[in-house]
Design a protein around this motif. Structure first.
Motif, PDB file in Angstrom:
ATOM      1  N   GLU A 147       0.834  -1.210   0.000  1.00 27.03           N
ATOM      2  CA  GLU A 147       0.000   0.000   0.000  1.00 27.03           C
ATOM      3  C   GLU A 147       0.866   1.256   0.000  1.00 27.03           C
ATOM      4  OE1 GLU A 147      -3.455   2.141   2.757  1.00 27.03           O
ATOM      5  OE2 GLU A 147      -2.836   0.068   3.157  1.00 27.03           O
ATOM      6  N   ALA A 148       1.924   1.251   0.828  1.00 22.30           N
ATOM      7  CA  ALA A 148       2.822   2.409   0.866  1.00 22.30           C
ATOM      8  C   ALA A 148       3.537   2.590  -0.467  1.00 22.30           C
ATOM      9  CB  ALA A 148       3.839   2.230   1.991  1.00 22.30           C
ATOM     10  N   ARG A 149       3.921   1.482  -1.084  1.00 18.12           N
ATOM     11  CA  ARG A 149       4.594   1.544  -2.382  1.00 18.12           C
ATOM     12  C   ARG A 149       3.666   2.123  -3.449  1.00 18.12           C
ATOM     13  NH1 ARG A 149       5.830  -3.360  -2.434  1.00 18.12           N
ATOM     14  NH2 ARG A 149       7.871  -3.182  -1.431  1.00 18.12           N
ATOM     15  N   SER A 150       2.405   1.712  -3.403  1.00 19.45           N
ATOM     16  CA  SER A 150       1.445   2.213  -4.394  1.00 19.45           C
ATOM     17  C   SER A 150       1.192   3.704  -4.236  1.00 19.45           C
ATOM     18  CB  SER A 150       0.129   1.443  -4.284  1.00 19.45           C
ATOM     19  OG  SER A 150      -0.552   1.767  -3.074  1.00 19.45           O
ATOM     20  N   LYS A 151       1.355   4.209  -3.010  1.00 17.38           N
ATOM     21  CA  LYS A 151       1.162   5.639  -2.742  1.00 17.38           C
ATOM     22  C   LYS A 151       2.473   6.428  -2.871  1.00 17.38           C
ATOM     23  CE  LYS A 151      -2.713   4.941   0.451  1.00 17.38           C
ATOM     24  NZ  LYS A 151      -3.196   5.101   1.850  1.00 17.38           N
ATOM     25  N   LYS A 152       3.533   5.688  -3.228  1.00 12.82           N
ATOM     26  CA  LYS A 152       4.866   6.300  -3.416  1.00 12.82           C
ATOM     27  C   LYS A 152       5.372   6.980  -2.137  1.00 12.82           C
ATOM     28  CE  LYS A 152       4.029   7.084  -8.360  1.00 12.82           C
ATOM     29  NZ  LYS A 152       4.589   5.754  -8.705  1.00 12.82           N
ATOM     30  N   VAL A 153       5.159   6.316  -1.008  1.00 11.97           N
ATOM     31  CA  VAL A 153       5.646   6.839   0.278  1.00 11.97           C
ATOM     32  C   VAL A 153       6.563   5.836   0.977  1.00 11.97           C
ATOM     33  CG1 VAL A 153       3.691   8.399   0.649  1.00 11.97           C
ATOM     34  CG2 VAL A 153       3.560   6.023   1.491  1.00 11.97           C
ATOM     35  N   LEU A 154       6.990   4.799   0.260  1.00 17.76           N
ATOM     36  CA  LEU A 154       7.846   3.779   0.857  1.00 17.76           C
ATOM     37  C   LEU A 154       9.314   4.071   0.554  1.00 17.76           C
ATOM     38  CD1 LEU A 154       8.061   1.052   2.391  1.00 17.76           C
ATOM     39  CD2 LEU A 154       7.985  -0.081   0.156  1.00 17.76           C
ATOM     40  N   ASN A 155      10.099   4.221   1.613  1.00 16.71           N
ATOM     41  CA  ASN A 155      11.550   4.392   1.488  1.00 16.71           C
ATOM     42  C   ASN A 155      11.944   5.505   0.518  1.00 16.71           C
ATOM     43  OD1 ASN A 155      11.962   2.245   3.303  1.00 16.71           O
ATOM     44  ND2 ASN A 155      11.959   0.730   1.664  1.00 16.71           N
ATOM     45  N   THR A 156      11.264   6.627   0.616  1.00 18.87           N
ATOM     46  CA  THR A 156      11.528   7.745  -0.301  1.00 18.87           C
ATOM     47  C   THR A 156      12.712   8.604   0.137  1.00 18.87           C
ATOM     48  OG1 THR A 156       9.905   9.113   0.873  1.00 18.87           O
ATOM     49  CG2 THR A 156       9.126   7.871  -1.047  1.00 18.87           C
ATOM     50  N   ASP A 157      13.095   8.519   1.398  1.00 18.08           N
ATOM     51  CA  ASP A 157      14.222   9.280   1.919  1.00 18.08           C
ATOM     52  C   ASP A 157      15.388   8.317   2.135  1.00 18.08           C
ATOM     53  OD1 ASP A 157      16.095  10.653   3.528  1.00 18.08           O
ATOM     54  OD2 ASP A 157      14.542  11.902   4.435  1.00 18.08           O
ATOM     55  N   ALA A 158      16.282   8.251   1.142  1.00 14.41           N
ATOM     56  CA  ALA A 158      17.360   7.259   1.169  1.00 14.41           C
ATOM     57  C   ALA A 158      18.268   7.448   2.376  1.00 14.41           C
ATOM     58  CB  ALA A 158      18.164   7.335  -0.125  1.00 14.41           C
ATOM     59  N   ALA A 159      18.560   8.692   2.732  1.00 16.83           N
ATOM     60  CA  ALA A 159      19.459   8.948   3.861  1.00 16.83           C
ATOM     61  C   ALA A 159      18.843   8.474   5.170  1.00 16.83           C
ATOM     62  CB  ALA A 159      19.788  10.435   3.936  1.00 16.83           C
ATOM     63  N   MET A 160      17.534   8.702   5.339  1.00 12.83           N
ATOM     64  CA  MET A 160      16.872   8.280   6.570  1.00 12.83           C
ATOM     65  C   MET A 160      16.770   6.757   6.637  1.00 12.83           C
ATOM     66  SD  MET A 160      13.240   9.597   8.181  1.00 12.83           S
ATOM     67  CE  MET A 160      13.730  11.335   8.119  1.00 12.83           C
ATOM     68  N   VAL A 161      16.497   6.115   5.506  1.00 13.39           N
ATOM     69  CA  VAL A 161      16.449   4.650   5.463  1.00 13.39           C
ATOM     70  C   VAL A 161      17.809   4.074   5.835  1.00 13.39           C
ATOM     71  CG1 VAL A 161      16.160   2.627   3.979  1.00 13.39           C
ATOM     72  CG2 VAL A 161      14.584   4.553   3.773  1.00 13.39           C
ATOM     73  N   ASN A 194      12.000  -0.822   7.107  1.00 12.95           N
ATOM     74  CA  ASN A 194      11.457   0.042   6.063  1.00 12.95           C
ATOM     75  C   ASN A 194      10.907   1.325   6.667  1.00 12.95           C
ATOM     76  OD1 ASN A 194      11.533  -1.514   3.372  1.00 12.95           O
ATOM     77  ND2 ASN A 194      10.736  -3.037   4.799  1.00 12.95           N
ATOM     78  N   LEU A 195      10.805   2.333   5.812  1.00 21.15           N
ATOM     79  CA  LEU A 195      10.381   3.671   6.230  1.00 21.15           C
ATOM     80  C   LEU A 195       9.186   4.114   5.397  1.00 21.15           C
ATOM     81  CD1 LEU A 195      11.043   6.390   7.797  1.00 21.15           C
ATOM     82  CD2 LEU A 195      12.364   7.018   5.753  1.00 21.15           C
TER      83      LEU A 195
END
Length: 268
Positions: free
Chosen positions: A59-73, A102-103
């Motif tokens: 669901e997060a991937r479909s909303k494009k909110v999964l692991n979007t901040d590489a530095a924070m991940v 995951n973030l």
């Protein structure tokens, strides 16, 4: 009638359950015996948790909110790589779990670790509370502790016993619908909530030790929950909450810090 019902509860709680010890006590001494529904295995709970976790990721991937901040991940996974090897001090098999971190980009102040080692952080808990690495380690250790102690399986077992116990008590005591509702409320306040608070306290202590063994400052647990207290004004009182109140929580952590300070010193 109320006295008779309450006297029945300890007997009803034994239905279909077995006593288990999911972890070793560690330096913090978490050694409470747990009661689990005997027909519900750890593997079954892990499978259910993995399915729910994967659905959340999809669901997060479909909303494009999964692991979007590489530095924070990268930051979260670096901290997890320090913490996860420490789980063997509480249970050996956990080192071989299929751990994931995951973030999700969200304003939520939340994080979790599902049974089997599936960790999720919401970015809001890091950005809104301005967390240091030491404070992130305390949160991550706390969530890992829930998985190590199988608090999820324990909660499912408790829910089963609660539902079955209320129905049995109603039948045994001849309660009508109103009486059944009152009995259910008594079980919720008298059994479910205190046990959940106990689980939270256990996770605090185990998380404190995991972080200390990994080289993260124990006093960060205090600053973390001070920040949490500031961010959670207006929450329900401890009596009707699954979490200990912030003041009591901080006091318990402060009292436990001397037990883990040598572990932190050795790690550094």
């Amino acid at each position: 009638m109320r006295t008779r019902f309450l006297l029945c509860l300890p007997l009803l709680a034994l239905v279909g359950c077995e006593t288990v010890q999911t972890t070793q006590g560690g330096a913090v001494g978490v050694d409470r015996e747990q009661r689990m529904f005997s027909a519900l295995s750890s593997a079954e709970v892990d499978k259910m948790a993995a399915e729910s976790y994967n659905k959340m990721l999809a669901e997060a991937r479909s909303k494009k909110v999964l692991n979007t901040d590489a530095a924070m991940v990268q930051r979260l996974r670096r901290i997890s790589n320090d913490l996860i090897p420490q789980v063997t001090h509480f249970r050996q098999d956990a080192r071989s779990w299929n751990w994931e971190v995951n973030l999700i980009k969200s304003d939520q102040i939340n994080a979790s670790c599902a049974p089997g080692g599936k960790i999720i952080f919401y970015s809001g808990i890091i950005t809104q509370l301005k967390l240091t690495d030491d404070e992130i380690a305390q949160i991550m250790g706390h969530e890992i502790a829930h998985a190590l102690r199988e608090h999820g399986r324990e909660a499912i077992s408790r829910a089963y016993v609660t539902q079955t116990g209320t129905q049995l008590a109603g039948a045994l005591l001849g309660l009508g619908q109103a009486g059944q509702q009152a009995a259910s409320q008594a079980v919720q306040v008298g059994l479910t909530l205190p046990n959940s608070r106990s689980n939270e306290s256990e996770a605090d202590l185990i998380g404190l030790e995991l972080a200390a063994r990994a080289g993260y400052k124990p006093e960060a647990a205090v600053s973390l929950w001070q920040k949490m207290a500031s961010a959670s004004q207006g929450q329900p009182p401890e009596f009707l909450s699954t979490h200990p109140n912030s003041g009591g929580r901080i006091q318990a952590l402060q009292a436990a810090i001397p037990r883990v300070q040598p572990l932190y010193n050795a790690a550094k």
